[in-house]
Design an enzyme around this catalytic site. Sequence first.
Site, PDB file in Angstrom:
ATOM      1  N   HIS A 122       0.878  -1.129   0.005  1.00 49.00           N
ATOM      2  CA  HIS A 122       0.046   0.077  -0.062  1.00 49.00           C
ATOM      3  C   HIS A 122       1.037   1.402   0.054  1.00 49.00           C
ATOM      4  O   HIS A 122       2.059   1.139   0.599  1.00 49.00           O
ATOM      5  CB  HIS A 122      -0.819  -0.160   1.486  1.00 49.00           C
ATOM      6  CG  HIS A 122      -1.781   1.067   1.426  1.00 49.00           C
ATOM      7  ND1 HIS A 122      -1.592   2.299   1.949  1.00 49.00           N
ATOM      8  CD2 HIS A 122      -3.213   0.974   1.095  1.00 49.00           C
ATOM      9  CE1 HIS A 122      -2.596   3.062   1.804  1.00 49.00           C
ATOM     10  NE2 HIS A 122      -3.743   2.095   1.437  1.00 49.00           N
ATOM     11  N   ASP A 199       2.996  -4.324   7.975  1.00 53.53           N
ATOM     12  CA  ASP A 199       1.779  -3.521   7.848  1.00 53.53           C
ATOM     13  C   ASP A 199       0.520  -4.689   8.174  1.00 53.53           C
ATOM     14  O   ASP A 199       0.227  -5.353   7.050  1.00 53.53           O
ATOM     15  CB  ASP A 199       1.773  -2.949   6.302  1.00 53.53           C
ATOM     16  CG  ASP A 199       0.786  -2.138   6.053  1.00 53.53           C
ATOM     17  OD1 ASP A 199      -0.445  -2.509   6.902  1.00 53.53           O
ATOM     18  OD2 ASP A 199       0.510  -1.340   5.198  1.00 53.53           O
ATOM     19  N   GLN A 202      -4.577  -4.980   6.850  1.00 52.53           N
ATOM     20  CA  GLN A 202      -5.557  -5.721   6.489  1.00 52.53           C
ATOM     21  C   GLN A 202      -5.874  -7.206   7.192  1.00 52.53           C
ATOM     22  O   GLN A 202      -6.528  -7.993   6.863  1.00 52.53           O
ATOM     23  CB  GLN A 202      -5.372  -5.993   5.118  1.00 52.53           C
ATOM     24  CG  GLN A 202      -5.668  -4.859   4.114  1.00 52.53           C
ATOM     25  CD  GLN A 202      -7.142  -4.379   3.999  1.00 52.53           C
ATOM     26  OE1 GLN A 202      -7.909  -5.045   4.383  1.00 52.53           O
ATOM     27  NE2 GLN A 202      -7.309  -3.072   3.867  1.00 52.53           N
ATOM     28  N   LYS A 225     -10.607  -1.094  10.543  1.00 54.27           N
ATOM     29  CA  LYS A 225     -10.509  -2.142   9.770  1.00 54.27           C
ATOM     30  C   LYS A 225     -10.939  -3.412  10.270  1.00 54.27           C
ATOM     31  O   LYS A 225     -11.031  -4.596   9.990  1.00 54.27           O
ATOM     32  CB  LYS A 225      -9.299  -2.315   8.830  1.00 54.27           C
ATOM     33  CG  LYS A 225      -8.992  -1.095   7.944  1.00 54.27           C
ATOM     34  CD  LYS A 225      -8.030  -1.655   6.771  1.00 54.27           C
ATOM     35  CE  LYS A 225      -7.378  -0.469   6.145  1.00 54.27           C
ATOM     36  NZ  LYS A 225      -8.282   0.156   5.320  1.00 54.27           N
ATOM     37  N   CYS A 363      -5.008   2.372  -3.736  1.00 51.65           N
ATOM     38  CA  CYS A 363      -3.574   2.883  -3.059  1.00 51.65           C
ATOM     39  C   CYS A 363      -2.411   2.020  -3.265  1.00 51.65           C
ATOM     40  O   CYS A 363      -1.627   1.684  -2.426  1.00 51.65           O
ATOM     41  CB  CYS A 363      -3.833   3.411  -1.745  1.00 51.65           C
ATOM     42  SG  CYS A 363      -4.967   4.536  -1.278  1.00 51.65           S
TER      43      CYS A 363
END
Length: 405
Positions: A122, A199, A202, A225, A363
């Site tokens: 991302h 990261d 998600q 999220k 993104c």
Amino acid sequence: MSLDVQKLRKQFPILDQKINGYPLVYFDNAATSQKPKVVVETLENFYYKYNANIHRGVHTLSQEATNLYEEARKTLQKHYTIKHSHEVIFTSGTTESINLVASSFTSLLEKGDEIIISQMEHHSNIVPWQLLCERTGAVLKVIPISKSGELILESYNQLLSKKTKLVAVLHVSNTLGTINPVEKIIHKAHQVGAAVLLDGAQAGMHLKPDLQKLDVDFYATSAHKMCGPTGVGMLYGKEKWLNKLPPYQGGGEMIKEVTFAKTTYADLPHKFEAGTPNIAGGIAFATAIDFLNEIGIETIYQHENKLLTYATEQLTQIEDIELYGTAKRKSAVLSFNLKNIHPFDVGTIIDKLGVAVRTGHHCTQPIMDYYNIQGTVRASFAFYNTFEEVDAFIKAVKKAKTMLS
Ligand code: C6P
């Protein structure tokens, strides 16, 4: 265990509405998840009963608010199996968490040092490192991906060297759904002495990583999220790294003593939490985590996986569908295009039929460049979605195809 989806949906009043005359089918969960009543009530309850600034007041309300906030930190600590609660830094979200590490790493890098990211990142996990490279003269290296949307690990192994100081990769891809083999990535990076940042934006609603077992150095995530509110997130950092890194922002609450000659910094975690934080958000983040754990993250994953399998089967039966991201281990994300039709047009038509998806580059422009496309239509599922909703989505895509062909 199977889910009682209809019962769960009662926690999400937003889902029970019509959009353009059709029942809402919310398949944009990778952008942000919906919030259950308990989370909204936590926010309301805080502002109605406990609102005060934290860590600052001797008065009762301030102490109660502080206790709630620090309890929330402990909930995150437990959920992610973190050794010390002071290794949990509250941030505004994944973007800020990554920027914090990238900014603070400035003083630790020299010209010629290397940072490794991947082609599926991302923009939040690309641009902060580019800025860091500009500041320090470090060099950015990129792990390529395969057509199925998986990292090419042989290339990663070749990129690693003594010059590698940091590896920053996705846990789960927002565009392709790929669940990366993070254990291997971390192990290899540590062999050359590099730190690893994951990261986890998600991963939140679908996986429950044990951060100590993973032995990861930094983990970034966003509450919104995973059924929590917007504007709050977490940075996990190993104590040894957080002690080594200088503060990211200066301001109230991050200091021990301020004089014009010299300022000394507060202990962890406060050293990285300048200014009044999103207090209600942090507390509601913990409520969201409790809510997810009550359902069971594994149960959630299994349900979403069934939805993904069913939706993939149905979608790929439509002629001229191009699917992006077919990794063996995938979260419930379906990125696709209808041949020669712009994703924006598909998204607009299916919205008229009540179906909410994201269209565009998500993104992740380097992924689009890799597949030589402008964007995709992305349907992303959550545990409160149903098979009937998948049927409505497939019907809507077929209608869009008929209208646009
Ligand atoms: N992806 C999407 O629709 P923030 O905005 O800080 O909460 O999260 C940024 C971010 C970082 N990494 C990954 C893998 C992400 O998916 C996101 C957010 C959303 O895909 C909005 S762009």
